[in-house]
Design a protein around this motif. Sequence first.
Motif, mmCIF file in Angstrom:
data_model
loop_
_atom_site.group_PDB
_atom_site.id
_atom_site.type_symbol
_atom_site.label_atom_id
_atom_site.label_comp_id
_atom_site.label_asym_id
_atom_site.label_seq_id
_atom_site.Cartn_x
_atom_site.Cartn_y
_atom_site.Cartn_z
ATOM 1 N N GLN A 33 -17.546 0.346 1.335
ATOM 2 C CA GLN A 33 -18.106 1.103 0.217
ATOM 3 C C GLN A 33 -17.444 0.774 -1.108
ATOM 4 N N THR A 34 -16.232 0.261 -1.058
ATOM 5 C CA THR A 34 -15.475 -0.030 -2.264
ATOM 6 C C THR A 34 -14.482 -1.151 -1.969
ATOM 7 N N SER A 35 -13.777 -1.596 -2.970
ATOM 8 C CA SER A 35 -12.709 -2.581 -2.780
ATOM 9 C C SER A 35 -11.572 -2.230 -3.722
ATOM 10 N N LEU A 36 -10.421 -2.813 -3.475
ATOM 11 C CA LEU A 36 -9.281 -2.654 -4.372
ATOM 12 C C LEU A 36 -9.185 -3.914 -5.211
ATOM 13 N N GLY A 37 -9.119 -3.734 -6.517
ATOM 14 C CA GLY A 37 -9.009 -4.860 -7.427
ATOM 15 C C GLY A 37 -8.322 -4.427 -8.701
ATOM 16 N N GLY A 44 -2.802 3.530 -1.623
ATOM 17 C CA GLY A 44 -3.448 2.436 -0.898
ATOM 18 C C GLY A 44 -3.048 1.093 -1.457
ATOM 19 N N VAL A 45 -3.011 0.993 -2.781
ATOM 20 C CA VAL A 45 -2.583 -0.243 -3.434
ATOM 21 C C VAL A 45 -1.125 -0.507 -3.075
ATOM 22 N N CYS A 46 -0.311 0.523 -3.112
ATOM 23 C CA CYS A 46 1.111 0.401 -2.776
ATOM 24 C C CYS A 46 1.272 -0.126 -1.343
ATOM 25 N N ASP A 64 4.297 -1.538 -7.045
ATOM 26 C CA ASP A 64 4.248 -0.463 -8.037
ATOM 27 C C ASP A 64 3.002 0.413 -7.926
ATOM 28 N N GLY A 65 2.107 0.122 -6.982
ATOM 29 C CA GLY A 65 0.906 0.946 -6.809
ATOM 30 C C GLY A 65 -0.157 0.715 -7.856
ATOM 31 N N SER A 66 0.005 -0.318 -8.662
ATOM 32 C CA SER A 66 -0.965 -0.643 -9.708
ATOM 33 C C SER A 66 -1.447 -2.075 -9.482
#
Length: 128
Positions: A33-37, A44-46, A64-66
Amino acid sequence: MTADSTGSSTPPTVLRNERFLNLPELTGVLAGQTSLGVGSKGPGVCAVQQALADMGFSVPGGVDGSFGSQSTKAVRNFQVHARPAFPAILATGKVDAATLRALDALAPPPGQRGQSQHLPIPRYKGTP
């Protein structure tokens, strides 16, 4: 992959690696449904950044979670090296469902380093 009642293979619908459990933003990624970018932030990024670092992929700037340009490079590097074992992966630099499944399978448990398969191979021109 698991076989359904018709005998065809379907991708796993749950994450098994402890480092990715109980992170709601990864549920949407796994479901496609989505992606991390670039611009994504949060636990989740972390978790993805830490998994990459623990597997030996360079994450300049640290965990750093970003999700920025350095995370994009680290994810793309992982995707290029994981693609032979996980053909559904495309080298986009974004964490999509196929990339998350590969990370889930290859990343060590929390607090450990290394990986079950050597991606990239820990040798350069035959030298460790």
